[in-house]
Design an enzyme around this catalytic site. Sequence first.
Site, PDB file in Angstrom:
ATOM      1  N   LYS A   1      48.870  57.596  22.374  1.00 62.82           N
ATOM      2  CA  LYS A   1      48.050  56.657  21.583  1.00 62.82           C
ATOM      3  C   LYS A   1      48.156  55.262  22.186  1.00 62.82           C
ATOM      4  O   LYS A   1      49.143  54.911  22.845  1.00 62.82           O
ATOM      5  CB  LYS A   1      48.474  56.635  20.121  1.00 62.82           C
TER       6      LYS A   1
ATOM      7  N   ASP B   1      55.377  56.184  14.076  1.00 61.83           N
ATOM      8  CA  ASP B   1      54.113  56.601  14.702  1.00 61.83           C
ATOM      9  C   ASP B   1      53.819  58.088  14.532  1.00 61.83           C
ATOM     10  O   ASP B   1      52.734  58.559  14.881  1.00 61.83           O
ATOM     11  CB  ASP B   1      54.146  56.312  16.215  1.00 61.83           C
TER      12      ASP B   1
HETATM   13  O1  C5P Z   1      60.074  54.163  13.379  1.00 59.91           O
HETATM   14  P1  C5P Z   1      60.571  54.043  14.771  1.00 59.91           P
HETATM   15  O2  C5P Z   1      61.765  54.934  15.038  1.00 59.91           O
HETATM   16  O3  C5P Z   1      59.533  54.193  15.821  1.00 59.91           O
HETATM   17  O4  C5P Z   1      61.092  52.551  14.888  1.00 59.91           O
HETATM   18  C1  C5P Z   1      61.984  52.123  15.887  1.00 59.91           C
HETATM   19  C2  C5P Z   1      62.464  50.733  15.520  1.00 59.91           C
HETATM   20  O5  C5P Z   1      61.367  49.790  15.579  1.00 59.91           O
HETATM   21  C3  C5P Z   1      62.981  50.614  14.105  1.00 59.91           C
HETATM   22  O6  C5P Z   1      64.349  50.919  14.040  1.00 59.91           O
HETATM   23  C4  C5P Z   1      62.721  49.159  13.775  1.00 59.91           C
HETATM   24  O7  C5P Z   1      63.737  48.346  14.349  1.00 59.91           O
HETATM   25  C5  C5P Z   1      61.440  48.847  14.547  1.00 59.91           C
HETATM   26  N1  C5P Z   1      60.241  48.936  13.697  1.00 59.91           N
HETATM   27  C6  C5P Z   1      60.011  47.940  12.751  1.00 59.91           C
HETATM   28  N2  C5P Z   1      58.886  48.005  11.960  1.00 59.91           N
HETATM   29  C7  C5P Z   1      58.008  49.018  12.097  1.00 59.91           C
HETATM   30  C8  C5P Z   1      58.218  50.029  13.054  1.00 59.91           C
HETATM   31  C9  C5P Z   1      59.351  49.954  13.840  1.00 59.91           C
HETATM   32  O8  C5P Z   1      60.807  47.009  12.615  1.00 59.91           O
HETATM   33  N3  C5P Z   1      56.930  49.057  11.294  1.00 59.91           N
END
Ligand code: C5P
Length: 314
Positions: A12, A155
Amino acid sequence: MNNRLSIFAPAKLNLFLKVHEKQLDGYHRLETVFQSIDLYDHLTFELFVNNPELPDSINSSVCNVKIDLTKNPQSHLVPIDKSNLIYQAVRVFAKKAKLPKFTLHVQLDKRIPVAGGLAGGSANAAATLYALNYLFGEPLEQGDLLLLALELGSDVPFCLLGGSMLGTGRGDQLTRLPELQELLCVLVFPPPDVTLSTKEVYATFDKLSLSRPKDDVVVEKFLEILLTKKSDIFKYLYNSLEEASVSLSYWVDKAKSTIDSKGFTSLVSGSGPSVFTIAPNEAQALNLIRELEDEGYHAAAFRAINEPFHVIAH
Ligand code: C5P
């Protein structure tokens, strides 16, 4: 019951990504426009219900999972231990669907750059949830799959649905947008050793935001252009995380200025480091790719697609 399934799981782009304040759960509130493109990881799943322990499998009380990687320049970057999102997806699915212990063999041909801002790991996790639900005769409803997806990463819910979507909340509140089939993008692949940690990019964004006034970019304007004048979309590409991504990676900075110097508008996808631009037609896309390759970049053109996966049942 079929015991094999092949899935092409797409990458994506974020055509628009506005990051708002950090919420109590530690995640930032987002407004983003996700777009699937025809760059795929290829996964083949083979299920064994008689539960043999394959050599080198990752074993737990709910499943044995063996992940094999097709050898390519970035295969050494993919973890094949419990941190792999494929394994985590199997574990949460097995628990939720209350499955008896089983063995899953996954062959992964990784084409989406690892930790590249293109949701490669999330696409693998979504494909795994989809494959298990298919192979076990659909024990879970789509609503359950979306909840499991969010446990695995922000995601992953989008990767289950694919196409063009507006994401709000953590990026998990999804609304389908009009199809953007004609959209052609040129993607510049980061070299395999150039990766960025999403967590670190968000932390850097927070630090940079302390000394910046809030900008007035709004998703409504982007959506209006999407509905009324798609050909102008390249002028409204936006990513709040771009500055953080540029400050953490010299390669991102250089790739962006190289694209911009050729008269195109570059954007980092997600937390980076992959960088892309939108090309008005194939001739201009090919020309740009040639020029970028002459300067030592690896670039290729991809089209927007409208579905989450291509699925082949064996
Ligand atoms: O959800 P994901 O594992 O992809 O997120 C990785 C990191 O990115 C999270 O631990 C957080 O620090 C940050 N993040 C965030 N806000 C979001 C998505 C991700 O702060 N909406």
